[in-house]
Design a protein around this motif. Structure first.
Motif, short mmCIF file in Angstrom:
data_model
loop_
_atom_site.label_atom_id
_atom_site.label_comp_id
_atom_site.label_asym_id
_atom_site.label_seq_id
_atom_site.Cartn_x
_atom_site.Cartn_y
_atom_site.Cartn_z
N GLU A 221 0.82 -1.21 0.00
CA GLU A 221 0.00 0.00 0.00
C GLU A 221 0.86 1.26 0.00
O GLU A 221 0.73 2.12 -0.88
CB GLU A 221 -0.95 0.00 1.20
N GLU A 222 1.76 1.35 0.97
CA GLU A 222 2.57 2.57 1.06
C GLU A 222 3.54 2.69 -0.11
O GLU A 222 3.75 3.79 -0.63
CB GLU A 222 3.32 2.59 2.39
N TRP A 223 4.10 1.55 -0.55
CA TRP A 223 5.10 1.60 -1.62
C TRP A 223 4.62 0.92 -2.90
O TRP A 223 5.39 0.74 -3.85
CB TRP A 223 6.43 1.03 -1.15
N GLU A 224 3.36 0.53 -2.96
CA GLU A 224 2.66 0.16 -4.19
C GLU A 224 3.27 -1.01 -4.95
O GLU A 224 3.20 -1.10 -6.17
CB GLU A 224 2.56 1.38 -5.12
N VAL A 225 3.90 -1.94 -4.22
CA VAL A 225 4.42 -3.14 -4.87
C VAL A 225 3.26 -4.09 -5.16
O VAL A 225 2.35 -4.25 -4.36
CB VAL A 225 5.45 -3.84 -3.95
N ASP A 226 3.28 -4.72 -6.33
CA ASP A 226 2.25 -5.66 -6.72
C ASP A 226 2.12 -6.76 -5.67
O ASP A 226 3.06 -7.51 -5.43
CB ASP A 226 2.61 -6.29 -8.07
N PRO A 227 0.96 -6.88 -5.00
CA PRO A 227 0.80 -7.89 -3.93
C PRO A 227 1.12 -9.30 -4.38
O PRO A 227 1.62 -10.12 -3.59
CB PRO A 227 -0.68 -7.74 -3.54
N ALA A 228 0.85 -9.61 -5.64
CA ALA A 228 1.09 -10.97 -6.13
C ALA A 228 2.57 -11.34 -6.09
O ALA A 228 2.92 -12.52 -5.99
CB ALA A 228 0.56 -11.10 -7.56
N GLU A 229 3.45 -10.34 -6.16
CA GLU A 229 4.88 -10.61 -6.19
C GLU A 229 5.46 -10.90 -4.81
O GLU A 229 6.56 -11.45 -4.70
CB GLU A 229 5.64 -9.42 -6.80
N VAL A 230 4.75 -10.53 -3.76
CA VAL A 230 5.30 -10.68 -2.41
C VAL A 230 4.46 -11.59 -1.50
O VAL A 230 4.92 -11.95 -0.42
CB VAL A 230 5.48 -9.31 -1.73
N GLU A 231 3.26 -11.93 -1.93
CA GLU A 231 2.39 -12.68 -1.03
C GLU A 231 2.97 -14.03 -0.65
O GLU A 231 2.91 -14.44 0.52
CB GLU A 231 1.00 -12.87 -1.66
N ARG A 232 3.56 -14.74 -1.61
CA ARG A 232 4.13 -16.04 -1.27
C ARG A 232 5.27 -15.90 -0.27
O ARG A 232 5.43 -16.72 0.63
CB ARG A 232 4.62 -16.77 -2.53
N GLY A 233 6.07 -14.84 -0.41
CA GLY A 233 7.15 -14.62 0.54
C GLY A 233 6.62 -14.38 1.94
O GLY A 233 7.14 -14.93 2.93
N PHE A 234 5.58 -13.57 2.05
CA PHE A 234 4.97 -13.33 3.36
C PHE A 234 4.37 -14.61 3.93
O PHE A 234 4.44 -14.88 5.13
CB PHE A 234 3.91 -12.24 3.26
N GLU A 235 3.77 -15.42 3.07
CA GLU A 235 3.21 -16.69 3.53
C GLU A 235 4.31 -17.61 4.07
O GLU A 235 4.13 -18.28 5.10
CB GLU A 235 2.47 -17.38 2.37
N ARG A 236 5.44 -17.63 3.39
CA ARG A 236 6.55 -18.47 3.85
C ARG A 236 7.08 -17.99 5.21
O ARG A 236 7.41 -18.81 6.07
CB ARG A 236 7.69 -18.45 2.81
N ILE A 237 7.13 -16.68 5.40
CA ILE A 237 7.56 -16.16 6.70
C ILE A 237 6.58 -16.58 7.78
O ILE A 237 6.96 -17.04 8.86
CB ILE A 237 7.69 -14.62 6.65
N GLU A 238 5.28 -16.45 7.47
CA GLU A 238 4.26 -16.81 8.44
C GLU A 238 4.31 -18.30 8.76
O GLU A 238 4.19 -18.71 9.93
CB GLU A 238 2.88 -16.43 7.88
N GLU A 239 4.50 -19.12 7.75
CA GLU A 239 4.58 -20.56 7.95
C GLU A 239 5.81 -20.93 8.79
O GLU A 239 5.75 -21.83 9.64
CB GLU A 239 4.64 -21.28 6.60
N SER A 240 6.92 -20.24 8.56
CA SER A 240 8.14 -20.56 9.29
C SER A 240 8.00 -20.22 10.76
O SER A 240 8.58 -20.89 11.62
CB SER A 240 9.34 -19.82 8.68
N ILE A 241 7.25 -19.15 11.07
CA ILE A 241 7.02 -18.79 12.45
C ILE A 241 6.29 -19.91 13.18
O ILE A 241 6.58 -20.24 14.33
CB ILE A 241 6.21 -17.48 12.56
N ALA A 242 5.37 -20.52 12.48
CA ALA A 242 4.59 -21.61 13.08
C ALA A 242 5.38 -22.91 13.17
O ALA A 242 5.17 -23.71 14.10
CB ALA A 242 3.33 -21.84 12.25
N GLN A 243 6.33 -23.12 12.28
CA GLN A 243 7.00 -24.40 12.20
C GLN A 243 8.30 -24.48 12.96
O GLN A 243 8.71 -25.55 13.42
CB GLN A 243 7.25 -24.75 10.72
N THR A 244 9.02 -23.35 13.10
CA THR A 244 10.31 -23.39 13.79
C THR A 244 10.09 -23.29 15.29
O THR A 244 8.99 -23.10 15.77
CB THR A 244 11.23 -22.25 13.31
#
Length: 326
Positions: A297-320
């Motif tokens: 939103e603030e820096w207008e990056v296409d959400p599709a390009e970063v969503e998987r990365g954010f999902e991986r971070i979220e998943e790692s928090i749960a798994q580690t």
């Protein structure tokens, strides 16, 4: 060592992520970020990371794609940013600027003739860490609760110091300078697929039969970011010359050569300016929603390009391990 040819002298071996889980890594931020920045630019359409006002923030895509590699393997990255440019490195920066300007000229030619592949390659080579990239990188890392340390000068030197005194388990850099700055253990290939490489100082010195001072002398004879080498001297020859003549000064005298500012450059490697007043909190509490809003939103990056990365971070928090996260 700044000169990649000196890789042949370093003791480097593959290491499995499973063997370094739970470690803290002082990451040479400029080195890490530049590699992700150039690969992101090379393979991603520029409209994905360019704001309506024309500001490019490809770094945000690179960070979201690169950080999961740490989190998924239960590694805490501590990003160390360069401080003031040393007097001697200004020459290296000027050389890089000249190469970038030449690439920009070739980029314009490639775009004019419609060569998209060549244009993408050259555009990656024209990237630089702008003030906005510096600002937004820190902004995103702050929202992800990733520790940041501002070095007084060379980031690699600060990483090496933190590793040497035991405040982190590893330095993280693709540059060989961490060896010269005294890092006992450097992780390489942190921006690549697969397991990293481990570069070890003591093993390197033992294999070469040198003290750290001798290793610095070898590097200076070959050429570093701070000085040009001596013509005709490569890594193996440099080691032989140091063995024969004792140190840098003996080699230079025997060859009738000189290195400008040699005393100061040698001292810069052996006793670099570093920060002692830092604290590292390895218990991370990332605000993923704030990070998403900041990027998309603030820096207008296409959400599709970063969503998987954010999902991986979220998943790692749960798994580690839960002791790593609040």
């Amino acid at each position: 060592m700044g000169n990649a040819d000196l890789r042949s002298l370093a003791s480097i071996r593959d290491v499995a992520f499973a063997d370094i889980e739970g470690s803290v890594v002082a990451v040479d931020a400029h080195n890490w970020l530049y590699r992700y920045l150039t690969t992101t630019v090379k393979w991603t359409r520029d409209n994905v990371y360019t704001t309506a006002e024309g500001t490019e923030v490809a770094n945000l895509v690179g960070i979201v794609q690169g950080l999961p590699k740490f989190f998924e393997h239960d590694l805490v990255p501590v990003f160390v940013f360069d401080g003031e440019v040393t007097e001697f490195k200004s020459r290296e920066i000027a050389d890089r600027r000249e190469k970038r300007e030449a690439a920009e000229e070739r980029l314009a030619e490639a775009e004019e003739r419609g060569d998209a592949v060549e244009a993408a390659r050259l555009e990656a080579r024209t990237q630089r860490l702008t003030d906005i990239i510096q600002e937004t990188t820190r902004g995103l890392l702050d929202r992800l609760d990733v520790p940041v340390i501002e070095a007084p000068a060379e980031g690699e030197a600060q990483c090496a110091h933190m590793n040497a005194v035991g405040d982190v388990d590893y330095a993280g850099s693709e540059d060989y300078d961490t060896l010269l700055f005294g890092a006992p253990a450097t992780l390489r290939q942190l921006t690549s697929k697969g397991d990293p490489e481990l570069m070890e100082l003591e093993a390197t010195l033992e294999e070469l039969g040198l003290m750290r001072e001798g290793l610095v002398d070898v590097a200076m004879l070959c050429g570093t970011d701070f000085n040009e080498g001596i013509a005709g001297i490569g890594p193996k020859t440099a080691v032989s010359e140091i063995e024969e003549h004792g140190d840098l000064w003996g080699v230079l005298e025997a060859r009738g050569e000189s290195i400008p500012d040699a005393v100061a450059i040698r001292s810069l490697f052996l006793d670099p300016p570093v920060r002692e007043d830092y604290a590292i909190d390895t218990t991370l509490d990332p605000d993923l929603e704030a990070a998403r809003r900041y990027v998309t939103e603030e820096w207008e990056v296409d959400p599709a390009e970063v969503e998987r990365g954010f999902e991986r971070i979220e998943e790692s928090i749960a798994q580690t391990g839960l002791d790593r996260w609040t």
